[in-house]
Design an enzyme around this catalytic site. Sequence first.
Site, PDB file in Angstrom:
ATOM      1  N   CYS A 156       0.771  -1.349   0.075  1.00 36.56           N
ATOM      2  CA  CYS A 156      -0.055  -0.005  -0.165  1.00 36.56           C
ATOM      3  C   CYS A 156       0.889   1.282   0.071  1.00 36.56           C
ATOM      4  O   CYS A 156       1.990   1.140  -0.563  1.00 36.56           O
ATOM      5  CB  CYS A 156      -1.100   0.068   1.085  1.00 36.56           C
ATOM      6  SG  CYS A 156      -2.391   1.151   0.944  1.00 36.56           S
ATOM      7  N   ASP A 184      -3.070   1.445  10.045  1.00 35.93           N
ATOM      8  CA  ASP A 184      -4.402   2.155  10.100  1.00 35.93           C
ATOM      9  C   ASP A 184      -4.943   2.011  11.559  1.00 35.93           C
ATOM     10  O   ASP A 184      -5.264   3.111  12.080  1.00 35.93           O
ATOM     11  CB  ASP A 184      -5.470   1.615   9.215  1.00 35.93           C
ATOM     12  CG  ASP A 184      -5.316   1.981   7.828  1.00 35.93           C
ATOM     13  OD1 ASP A 184      -5.575   3.000   7.373  1.00 35.93           O
ATOM     14  OD2 ASP A 184      -4.539   1.070   7.112  1.00 35.93           O
TER      15      ASP A 184
HETATM   16  O1  LIG Z   1      -0.573   7.289   7.720  1.00 42.71           O
HETATM   17  P1  LIG Z   1       0.127   6.559   6.536  1.00 42.71           P
HETATM   18  O2  LIG Z   1       1.274   5.970   7.239  1.00 42.71           O
HETATM   19  O3  LIG Z   1       0.306   7.556   5.474  1.00 42.71           O
HETATM   20  O4  LIG Z   1      -1.067   5.383   6.060  1.00 42.71           O
HETATM   21  C1  LIG Z   1      -1.136   4.409   6.975  1.00 42.71           C
HETATM   22  C2  LIG Z   1      -2.075   3.348   6.360  1.00 42.71           C
HETATM   23  O5  LIG Z   1      -3.279   4.279   5.538  1.00 42.71           O
HETATM   24  C3  LIG Z   1      -3.578   3.411   4.169  1.00 42.71           C
HETATM   25  O6  LIG Z   1      -5.067   3.493   4.240  1.00 42.71           O
HETATM   26  P2  LIG Z   1      -5.790   4.065   2.943  1.00 42.71           P
HETATM   27  O7  LIG Z   1      -5.020   3.876   1.739  1.00 42.71           O
HETATM   28  O8  LIG Z   1      -6.466   5.472   3.402  1.00 42.71           O
HETATM   29  O9  LIG Z   1      -6.794   3.068   2.754  1.00 42.71           O
HETATM   30  C4  LIG Z   1      -2.924   2.189   4.203  1.00 42.71           C
HETATM   31  O10 LIG Z   1      -3.445   1.200   4.785  1.00 42.71           O
HETATM   32  C5  LIG Z   1      -1.646   2.546   4.914  1.00 42.71           C
HETATM   33  O11 LIG Z   1      -0.716   1.385   5.404  1.00 42.71           O
END
Ligand SMILES: O=P(O)(O)OC[C@H]1O[C@H](OP(=O)(O)O)[C@H](O)[C@@H]1O
Length: 322
Positions: free
Chosen positions: A127, A196
Amino acid sequence: MILMTALTETAEKIKNMEIRGAGKIARSAAEAMKEEALSIKTKDIKEFNRRMEDAYNILYSTRPTAVSLPNALRAVMRYKADTVEDAKTAIAANADAFISGSENAVKKIGEIGAHRIKDGDTIMTHCNSSAAFAIFETAYRQGKDINVIATETRPRQQGYVTVDFLQKSGIPTTLILDSAVRYTMKKVDLVIVGADAVTVNGSLVNKVGTSQVALAANEARVGFVCAAETYKFSPRTLFGEMVEIEERDPTEVLCNELRAKWPNLKISNPAFDITPHKYIDMIITEIGAISPEMAYWVIKDKLGWELEEAAEASMRGCDDEN
Ligand SMILES: O=P(O)(O)OC[C@H]1O[C@H](OP(=O)(O)O)[C@H](O)[C@@H]1O
């Protein structure tokens, strides 16, 4: 027709993932709460408080899994004021403190996490995580020769965002399909992903597929590290609650044309999964590199939560930062 305000616009952007990433969601929500507070015209503190509660609920209901969102909202709403002017001042200060604290936490995680990276390491990530990216960037700036393998991350392809960040920073990058994780693991020295939510027993809630990456790393004896600011730890799990896994729209998985072709086909699209703590070697937070077993301590001592408060928040439907 719902009148679009700056706040509902931010809520919509979080919902449709124009604003995404657990940390960015939290910071954007804090900023939106501040702007909302400053834009309210009333002099009646009761009406002001009611409108701020409404704003809280609109943002809270956008995405259910990233604990950083309710933790940010609660941090902003921690004010006691007799006048609207005092309430506005307190909310603006709370929002600014949360945002700068969050930015500093990501920077600190970069510095701490970079110690785990050796010259010549190949690191796999899944991701797009700004906390994980801070580690790659810091290690690379320190002159370490690293290569990052990024998964595509179906269905929203956040791997492309990761690849874009890495390429712009000059970091050697390889993009793989999600299904190539196990095959590729033999070339990997370390896995680093974001978070998350982290539960009280140290398990990790992150983008769907993370637990498969962790299993493949475990099988290959490759270290698995998670980068998570402390506001991603979930106080409500202290009360025994489960973190809700967001189920997103089936159209993210299959286009409307094919859905029409197979009208009886069911589609499941969970956005996150849970990696049990036994597959996690370390969680890098802004207060240090900890073992997943220390999650209870982070929630209770660092964030200052007692079981009674967690129960109360559980009833109210929110988490807290500290
Ligand atoms: O706070 P940071 O480290 O940037 O992101 C943390 C997490 O947020 C994202 O979720 P999504 O793409 O919003 O569903 C991913 O799951 C990623 O690992």
